[in-house]
Design an enzyme around this catalytic site. Structure first.
Site, short mmCIF file in Angstrom:
data_model
loop_
_atom_site.label_atom_id
_atom_site.label_comp_id
_atom_site.label_asym_id
_atom_site.label_seq_id
_atom_site.Cartn_x
_atom_site.Cartn_y
_atom_site.Cartn_z
N GLY A 35 0.80 -1.23 0.00
CA GLY A 35 0.00 0.00 0.00
C GLY A 35 0.83 1.28 0.00
O GLY A 35 0.28 2.37 -0.18
N GLU A 36 2.13 1.16 0.20
CA GLU A 36 2.95 2.38 0.17
C GLU A 36 3.03 2.93 -1.25
O GLU A 36 2.97 2.19 -2.22
CB GLU A 36 4.37 2.07 0.69
CG GLU A 36 4.39 1.81 2.19
CD GLU A 36 5.79 1.59 2.73
OE1 GLU A 36 6.76 1.63 1.95
OE2 GLU A 36 5.90 1.36 3.96
N HIS A 119 -11.84 26.69 2.27
CA HIS A 119 -13.13 26.66 2.96
C HIS A 119 -13.41 27.90 3.82
O HIS A 119 -14.55 28.35 3.88
CB HIS A 119 -13.24 25.39 3.80
CG HIS A 119 -14.55 25.31 4.51
ND1 HIS A 119 -15.75 25.22 3.84
CD2 HIS A 119 -14.86 25.35 5.83
CE1 HIS A 119 -16.74 25.19 4.71
NE2 HIS A 119 -16.22 25.28 5.93
N LYS A 177 -28.70 26.94 8.03
CA LYS A 177 -28.40 25.52 8.24
C LYS A 177 -27.83 25.28 9.63
O LYS A 177 -27.03 26.07 10.12
CB LYS A 177 -27.38 25.09 7.17
CG LYS A 177 -26.86 23.68 7.31
CD LYS A 177 -25.98 23.31 6.12
CE LYS A 177 -24.53 23.57 6.38
NZ LYS A 177 -23.66 23.14 5.28
N ASP A 203 -22.74 26.36 -3.57
CA ASP A 203 -21.96 26.11 -2.35
C ASP A 203 -20.49 25.94 -2.72
O ASP A 203 -20.16 25.75 -3.89
CB ASP A 203 -22.49 24.84 -1.65
CG ASP A 203 -22.30 24.88 -0.14
OD1 ASP A 203 -21.56 25.76 0.36
OD2 ASP A 203 -22.87 24.01 0.55
N SER A 207 -20.07 17.50 -0.33
CA SER A 207 -19.35 16.32 0.18
C SER A 207 -20.31 15.13 0.25
O SER A 207 -20.44 14.37 -0.71
CB SER A 207 -18.72 16.65 1.53
OG SER A 207 -18.00 15.55 2.01
N GLY A 210 -25.60 15.96 1.92
CA GLY A 210 -26.64 16.20 2.92
C GLY A 210 -27.19 17.62 2.88
O GLY A 210 -28.40 17.84 2.97
N THR A 211 -26.29 18.59 2.76
CA THR A 211 -26.71 20.00 2.75
C THR A 211 -27.64 20.28 1.57
O THR A 211 -28.72 20.87 1.73
CB THR A 211 -25.46 20.92 2.65
OG1 THR A 211 -24.65 20.68 3.80
CG2 THR A 211 -25.84 22.38 2.56
C1 R5P Z 1 -20.07 23.81 4.88
O1 R5P Z 1 -19.78 24.74 5.60
C2 R5P Z 1 -19.77 23.80 3.41
O2 R5P Z 1 -19.90 25.07 2.83
C3 R5P Z 1 -20.66 22.81 2.68
O3 R5P Z 1 -22.01 23.24 2.80
C4 R5P Z 1 -20.51 21.44 3.26
O4 R5P Z 1 -19.17 21.08 3.32
C5 R5P Z 1 -21.28 20.44 2.42
O5 R5P Z 1 -21.14 19.19 3.00
P1 R5P Z 1 -22.20 18.04 2.74
O6 R5P Z 1 -22.34 17.89 1.27
O7 R5P Z 1 -21.59 16.84 3.41
O8 R5P Z 1 -23.48 18.45 3.39
#
Ligand code: R5P
Length: 279
Positions: A35-36, A119, A177, A203, A207, A210-211
């Site tokens: 894995g290295e 970020h 949020k 945004d 990731s 969820g947001t």
């Molecule tokens: C949060 O502060 C960021 O601006 C994004 O809203 C966040 O990283 C999105 O993450 P996820 O897609 O997991 O909700």
């Protein structure tokens, strides 16, 4: 001067090299049976522009090995997606401030560091000399002439969305949020004028998705005609894209800071401009 493409950013590195009119260095990447990682970079003499997003632990280790391979040259690090930046403080006693550790590592090798929409200002503060390119004008430009409303899913992204909407020439607003844990968020109900309108949620990062899923539910409940989303960094962990489509998102676009099939916008021009300005 040579551009060194890490394995996470081959296309963007090639685009940047073309804009600068310079060559890509020859690279060899392998994984040993245990894995290295193994890295070889050939032909770099005086200056190396290393292009590698940090979207996994492997990307980070590979970046460190690339730096070591070209350590005799002056190094400019182009990290289009600066991973680990969301852990920009110790939220609980004893936690590592991940981006502080990453910043120290990168700046121990690189003379200059360029990234795209890191970020937070807090994350930026751990670097001594970071140029943070803003991709929001590009996202705005992509929607120019379309009759849409841009929505920030939280207050944290509101300034970004203001910039994008000014380039798109459209209205903007925001939701509120609350993050419950790494995968779950709650979007507070709020009255917004989106009834019958085409909405684009903008945004910095998608990731887990969820947001966007929660924001989409709220916007549909408020009568939005359609919901699309646009982000700078398409992390898209696990099944995020399916989650978005299942929630009724019509379209998802992103830049090429993380190279995905939805990368409809390139940041190569903006990065090349910074490199040319300061050379
Ligand atoms: C949060 O502060 C960021 O601006 C994004 O809203 C966040 O990283 C999105 O993450 P996820 O897609 O997991 O909700």
């Amino acid at each position: 001067m040579k551009v060194v493409a890490g394995q996470s950013s081959p296309l963007l590195a090639k685009r940047i090299a073309e804009k600068l009119g310079c060559e890509l260095a020859k690279t060899t990447y392998k994984v040993f049976p245990d894995g290295e990682l193994y890295v070889r970079v050939e032909g770099v003499k005086d200056e190396a522009i290393v292009v590698q997003s940090i979207n996994s632990n492997k990307d980070l280790v590979q970046l460190m090995l690339i730096f070591d391979a070209v350590a005799n040259a002056d190094i400019i690090a182009v990290i289009p997606y600066m991973g680990y930046a969301r852990q920009d403080r110790a939220f609980n006693d004893g936690e590592a401030v991940s981006i502080r550790a990453v910043a120290k590592l990168i700046e121990s090798y690189a003379d200059r560091v360029i990234t795209v929409n890191i970020h937070s200002e807090k994350a930026k503060s751990y670097f001594k000399k970071l140029v943070d390119v803003d991709a929001m004008p590009l996202i705005g430009g992509y929607y120019k002439g379309r009759n849409v409303v841009m929505i920030s899913p939280d207050l944290g992204s509101l300034n970004r969305v203001k910039v994008a909407s000014s380039y798109a020439g459209c209205e903007f607003d925001y939701l509120e949020k609350v993050r419950l844990d790494a995968e779950n968020v709650e979007i507070k109900p709020k009255s917004l004028d989106v009834g019958g309108k085409d909405v684009v949620i903008v945004d910095d990062i998608i990731s887990t998705g969820g947001t966007i899923v929660e924001a989409t539910k709220v916007l549909k409940d408020l009568g939005a005609k359609s919901v699309e989303c646009a982000c700078v960094h398409a992390v898209l962990a696990g099944d995020a894209l399916n989650k978005l489509f299942n929630a009724g998102v019509k379209r998802v676009i992103a830049t090429d800071t993380i190279e995905k099939s939805i990368s409809a916008i390139s940041v190569a021009d903006e990065i090349a401009k910074v490199l040319l300005q300061d050379s």
